[in-house]
Design an enzyme around this catalytic site. Structure first.
Site, PDB file in Angstrom:
ATOM      1  N   ASP A  54      -5.588  -8.616   0.833  1.00 53.65           N
ATOM      2  CA  ASP A  54      -5.694  -7.411   1.662  1.00 53.65           C
ATOM      3  C   ASP A  54      -4.334  -6.723   1.657  1.00 53.65           C
ATOM      4  OD1 ASP A  54      -6.099  -5.469   3.521  1.00 53.65           O
ATOM      5  OD2 ASP A  54      -6.868  -6.772   5.097  1.00 53.65           O
ATOM      6  N   HIS A  78     -11.240   1.132   4.178  1.00 52.81           N
ATOM      7  CA  HIS A  78     -10.246   0.204   3.660  1.00 52.81           C
ATOM      8  C   HIS A  78     -10.903  -0.674   2.602  1.00 52.81           C
ATOM      9  CE1 HIS A  78      -6.597  -1.989   3.619  1.00 52.81           C
ATOM     10  NE2 HIS A  78      -7.129  -3.109   4.077  1.00 52.81           N
ATOM     11  N   ASN A  82       0.862  -1.189   0.000  1.00 47.84           N
ATOM     12  CA  ASN A  82       0.000   0.000   0.000  1.00 47.84           C
ATOM     13  C   ASN A  82       0.892   1.230   0.000  1.00 47.84           C
ATOM     14  OD1 ASN A  82      -1.654   2.176   0.723  1.00 47.84           O
ATOM     15  ND2 ASN A  82      -3.067   0.810   1.746  1.00 47.84           N
ATOM     16  N   CYS A 135      -5.225   1.172  -1.287  1.00 52.07           N
ATOM     17  CA  CYS A 135      -5.792  -0.174  -1.161  1.00 52.07           C
ATOM     18  C   CYS A 135      -6.949  -0.360  -2.139  1.00 52.07           C
ATOM     19  CB  CYS A 135      -6.227  -0.461   0.271  1.00 52.07           C
ATOM     20  SG  CYS A 135      -7.209   0.832   0.994  1.00 52.07           S
TER      21      CYS A 135
END
Length: 1101
Positions: free
Chosen positions: A455, A438, A186, A191
């Site tokens: 993620d 997020h 990131n 993200c």
């Protein structure tokens, strides 16, 4: 996404970027069962009267741990409320403690709960980071506004939800080893981009097409989107650890500021695909984007009573589906194809049949192999003038059958042989509220039963329930586990839910989920990336073995001579630019000396090494020679002895004495009486400082005894008169003092490693001819010297010219130099603007005339220093301009169809009347006595007629247009029952079956008389606008109140509609002229849209 704290904030973490705390040595014994969770509510009374900078809640317990909320009522050095979750007993916990929690913090809206602001995140708390949260939680302006509902009776309600999870060793987790896939780093608030890139990468047909886009070895990834994407995909396929996206965002033309803006994923997806589609043209992969993602639907309008049908075919790359009011994907599709009836006031105007009852709708001609569904989780709330997130429960199936119910979504032209049965490939999730949060993705790359969660850097295996049901949204019940709390279970809204779904058609899946291997990747790309990988591995190996080695940096006379006066002026050497050796720790120093003998050709017996030391005044000098005993020790031991501050490396000065034949000889014996001094020579004529050598002197000796040696070093006659100075320090300011040649070196407090600067003595009369006549003035100049890059404010990305200046320059000095550079006689016409180091843009406000004292003040932005300034050349001096207000006014000519923009500049205390008088001298009036008025126009509506007495200082022409026009004669003589109404042009647009009114064109006023019919008013409007009969016959007329049209017949009395006076604003009630907008589309500036939710995504390459 969190950043480590910057110097700006009071040691609390703003939530933007990923920080990587080191794994703690010991982990508290965390519970393994279902994670304990709890909600804590904190009522803060007399909130606006809190004076302390920080405010803590009482302690509450979750998972056996003590927590509290930390709040900054007036912001943690920002104009936002700052709020963090804090480990209440961090000071008393054992060394190396660590705990992991997911939590959300909320400010409750006490009027409408759905407008509560909630943000969630997760963090591994430890001694270094014992609090975590949001520096910019919500704007203070919103918080303290009593109408908003956050502060009621001066009471604020804050909620925390905390879930304590068992610590998985987050930092040692290996995604590749555990799942076979790697994540993406990131790089700010990216993200949202990472989840999209992973989804696209895992469509192998797409990846293959990207690999087959032609690129060459001469391309640079940062300047070529295809190459950057190829490079990224290659690394995702073959790398063992997470991959950076910096090259890709650079190829988009984004600066770091763009990376920190959370953009809209759908917008990024469209823009990226458009760019790739464009770059694929004329190549072997042309048309891939369309083949994969493009479907078509048909918009139709069908008359009910006559045989007339109008159809229009449109393509789509993704479909936007309503979430609100729909319980699943099928309900959204039902809504998408819902038939709208056009009847009553809303009849359809069919060619040759006039106004007709009709039905209107959308049906699908074909669906693409890869179907991208955007779920409308964010929508604009007109009542609140804000965006809201819809967290309602919304289900989506693993298999989606779009042929269901006899193909009710398909148009008559659809090819019924194609089976539109889709299987779910990926679920993109947004966790958090409307102002940030997020993003991550659940993907099953091969369409097997195994799902994976991507993620950012972390990839984990997940089951189907996590990927599907848990992303439906809605509410969840959490059981209470703490005896100190009310034990009834509470429901809370799930803020994580799906916002984009990707389905793959069953009949195309073998083609799309294809094999992609090395032969698909261009040779030059493989070579480039393998080389990159090898370098990375080499660095990694060096890093892993670093504890076995010592880095020894050896400075010599040659380094000093090479660097002083070029790279450095103060001290003696830049240690990063000297020869560096990587030596195993256990090797003795004497063995290392043999390596030096080989490297530099200096026999071991002629080498003498000095240790460097950092002095209290922050200078860094050779301090003492190594003793013979020390030379028998290992280099690892010596490094520890040498310097506690720089114990990562051993820094040495190699002293080599040369004989008359310039060959090395043994170094002289050194007693306590001997001092090693270094000498720099300054030439004021050339403004040049250089290293000329070093000498041992006796502490009891005097400088006068070595003058002839110094003259020889400088190439002067032996009896040349010279002045000596000691260079003492240079931070924070320069200290350089004359040395008395007649007193001893000890009396002048000179010691080993000191620096003496010398120059010819100048006769008094010649001092004037040099800018920097002596060493102190020259060093002062060098210390404050600053190269400034000047850019024209109109082209803020390009350097225009560079000037060397002193940071001590005054405001006047700076503008004078710029004016000189531009060949401008009057420096006061230069206006400067500082640079914002974070956004890499000019600051919004220019520097006021003499508003700062020195150049150094112009270059500072918070705690960072920039070297960029922006300039403009004004047409009048800046002090004069600062007393004036500049307005841009669009003048609409009464009879000609033209608009001219005038710039009006008047003293700030002037009135609108003064603006009108000034304008009269510049514009062409229809007759000499014509009166003018000034209007505020925004989005094709008139919001205000400015009274002539209004002061212009507060008028804002940045967001809306100021329009000047002649007052028509009929308006000057209004009868008691006449009304002045607003008339606007509009068209209707149906987006996802929701009718929207879009205003366009120029709004105007019209006088209507009592009892006047629409037919009479139409005549006047047609004449005023000069519309041909043929076009005017197609126009419809409606009374609009708060955006709802009520269509009028020719016989209707118009004035009767405009009787109500309880309207929010006059512009919300108007006579609407409905017709198509034939004017060429003007690209409105971004500021024409007050409701831009996000900065639009631009990819510049």
């Amino acid at each position: 996404m969190l950043v480590p704290q910057s110097d700006l904030t009071d040691n609390h973490q703003p939530m933007e970027v990923v920080a990587q705390p080191e794994a703690a040595n010991t982990v508290e014994n965390q519970p393994v069962e279902d994670p304990p969770s709890s909600r804590f509510t904190w009522r803060i009374e007399n909130f606006s009267r809190l004076n302390a900078k920080k405010h803590y809640s009482e302690v509450f317990v979750v998972g056996g741990y003590k927590w509290r909320i930390l709040l900054f009522p007036k912001g943690n050095n920002v104009d936002h409320l700052s709020m963090y979750l804090d480990v209440a007993d961090s000071a008393s916990l054992p060394y190396g403690w660590s705990r992991y929690a997911q939590f959300s913090l909320a400010v409750v809206n006490q009027i409408h709960n759905k407008y509560s602001i909630r943000k969630d995140t997760q963090h591994q708390f430890n001694a270094r980071e014992s609090d975590w949260g949001f520096t910019s939680f919500m704007p203070l302006g919103e918080l303290y506004d009593p109408c908003r509902g956050y502060l009621v009776n001066d009471t604020l309600i804050v909620e925390a939800e905390v879930v304590v999870r068992r610590i998985v060793d987050y930092w040692t987790y290996d995604s590749k080893k555990e799942t076979g896939y790697v994540g993406l780093k990131n790089q700010g608030a990216t993200c949202y981009m990472n989840s999209l890139l992973q989804t696209l990468y895992h469509i192998p047909y797409f990846r293959k097409a990207v690999y087959h886009m032609p690129t060459t070895e001469n391309d640079m990834p940062s300047g070529s989107i295809p190459l950057a994407l190829q490079s990224l995909f290659y690394k995702l396929q073959y790398s063992d650890s997470s991959v950076a996206t910096k090259e890709l965002t650079k190829s988009f033309g984004w600066d770091t500021h763009d990376s920190f803006m959370q953009h809209d994923v759908q917008e990024l997806n469209r823009v990226l695909c458009e760019k790739l589609e464009d770059k694929m043209k004329g190549t072997v992969v042309e048309g891939t984007i369309q083949q994969l993602f493009e479907g078509h639907h048909m918009n139709y309008i069908e008359c009910i009573n006559v045989d007339y049908k109008s159809t229009r075919k449109e393509s789509f790359y993704d479909l936007q589906l309503d979430v609100k009011g729909c319980h699943d994907v099928y309900a959204s599709f039902d809504k998408y194809v819902e038939v709208e009836r056009l009847e009553g006031d809303n009849k359809y105007h069919a060619e040759q049949y006039g106004l007709q009852d009709a039905k209107k709708g959308v049906l699908f001609i074909d669906f693409p192999p890869v179907l991208q569904l955007q779920l409308k989780r964010f929508e604009y709330d007109f009542m609140r003038d804000t965006m809201v997130k819809i967290n309602d429960r919304y289900e989506f199936p693993l298999q989606l059958d779009l042929d269901r119910d006899g193909g009710k979504y398909l148009s008559p032209d659809a090819d019924r042989r194609v089976r539109n049965l889709y299987t779910l490939h990926s679920v993109l999730v947004h966790s958090g509220g409307v102002h940030g949060g997020h993003y991550y993705a659940f993907i099953r790359p091969t369409l097997s039963d195994q799902w994976y969660k991507f993620d950012d850097e972390r990839v984990t295996k997940e089951d189907m329930k996590r990927a599907l049901e848990e992303q439906y949204g809605g509410e969840e019940e959490l059981p209470q586990t703490n005896p100190g709390f009310n034990n009834t279970p509470f429901k809370f809204t799930k803020y994580s839910n799906a916002y984009m779904l990707v389905y793959i058609r069953e009949s195309d899946k073998d083609k799309i989920i294809c094999n992609v291997d090395e032969k698909d990747i261009a040779e030059h790309l493989r070579e480039r990336l393998k080389k990159e990988q090898e370098e990375k591995e080499h660095k990694k190996k060096e890093k892993a073995e670093a504890h076995l080695y010592t880095i020894i940096k050896v400075a010599r006379d040659d380094d000093l001579a090479e660097q002083i006066g070029k790279d450095i002026y103060f001290d003696l050497v830049d240690h990063d630019k000297v020869r560096s050796f990587r030596i195993q720790k256990q090797i003795t120093f004497n063995v290392f000396k043999e390596e030096i003998a080989k490297e530099f050709g200096i026999p071991v017996q002629f080498q003498r090494f000095w240790l460097w030391a950092k002095r209290q005044n922050h200078t860094y000098r050779p301090n003492r020679p190594l003793t013979p005993l020390e030379e028998t020790q290992s280099v690892g031991t010596l490094r520890e002895v040498s310097n506690k501050v720089h114990n990562a490396e051993l820094r040495l000065f190699l002293e080599v004495e040369l004989g008359l034949d310039l060959r090395p000889i043994a170094p002289p014996d050194k007693t306590k009486e001997d001092i090693l001094l270094f000498f720099k020579h300054y030439n004021p004529e050339k403004e040049e400082l250089r290293f000329v050598g070093r000498l041992f002197v006796k502490s009891t000796g005097k400088p006068i005894e070595i003058l002839s040696k110094l003259n020889k070093m400088a190439g002067y006659a032996p009896d040349e008169e010279i002045n000596l100075y000691e260079e003492i320090k240079f931070e924070p300011s320069v200290m350089c003092e004359p040395i008395d040649k007649k007193i001893t070196f000890r009396a002048s407090q000179l010691e080993d490693g000191d620096i003496v600067c010398f120059q010819k003595s100048l006769p008094v009369e010649s001092i004037e001819q040099f800018r920097y006549p002596d060493v102190p003035s020259f060093l002062e100049y060098v210390h404050n010297r600053q190269i400034v890059h000047f850019r024209s404010l109109e082209k803020p990305k390009e350097d225009d010219f560079c000037l060397e200046m002193s940071r001590l320059y005054t405001y006047d000095d700076v503008v004078e130099r710029v004016a000189q550079q531009l060949g401008l006689n009057d420096p006061s016409k230069i206006r400067l603007t500082s640079h914002n180091c974070y956004s890499q843009q000019p600051k919004p406000q220019p520097i006021k005339y003499r508003g700062v004292d020195h150049l150094s003040d112009m270059l500072v932005h918070y705690n960072q220093t920039s070297d960029i300034l922006y300039y403009e050349v004004l047409d009048i001096p800046l002090p004069e301009l600062q007393g004036l207000k500049t307005l841009k006014v669009a003048f609409h000519h009464a009879t000609k169809d033209e608009v001219v923009i005038h710039t009006i500049r008047l003293p700030k205390q002037s009135t609108v009347g003064d603006v009108i008088n000034d304008l009269k001298t510049k514009v062409e009036l229809s007759h000499p006595d014509a009166e003018l008025r000034l209007l505020e126009v925004f989005y094709h509506k008139i919001y205000k007629i400015f009274p002539p007495s209004e002061k212009i200082e507060n008028i804002n022409d940045q967001y809306w247009t100021l329009r000047a026009e002649e007052i028509p004669e009929e308006e000057k003589n209004l009868g008691p029952n006449d009304r002045l109404i607003h008339v606007y042009h509009f068209t209707k647009e149906t987006a996802q079956n929701q009718m929207q009114i879009l205003n366009f064109g120029e709004p105007f006023f019209l006088v209507i008389h009592e009892g006047e019919t629409l037919a009479e008013i139409k005549v006047r409007i047609q004449k005023k606008l000069q519309v041909p009969d043929e076009d005017f016959a197609k126009w419809k007329f409606a009374f609009l109140s708060l955006g709802r049209p009520e269509y009028l017949q020719d016989s209707d009395i118009v004035s009767s509609r405009f009787q109500r006076r309880d309207v929010y604003g006059a512009w919300e009630q108007y006579l609407g002229l409905e017709h198509s907008d034939n004017a060429p589309k003007r690209a409105y500036a971004a500021n024409q849209n007050r409701h831009t939710f996000e900065k639009p995504v631009k990819i510049y390459n």
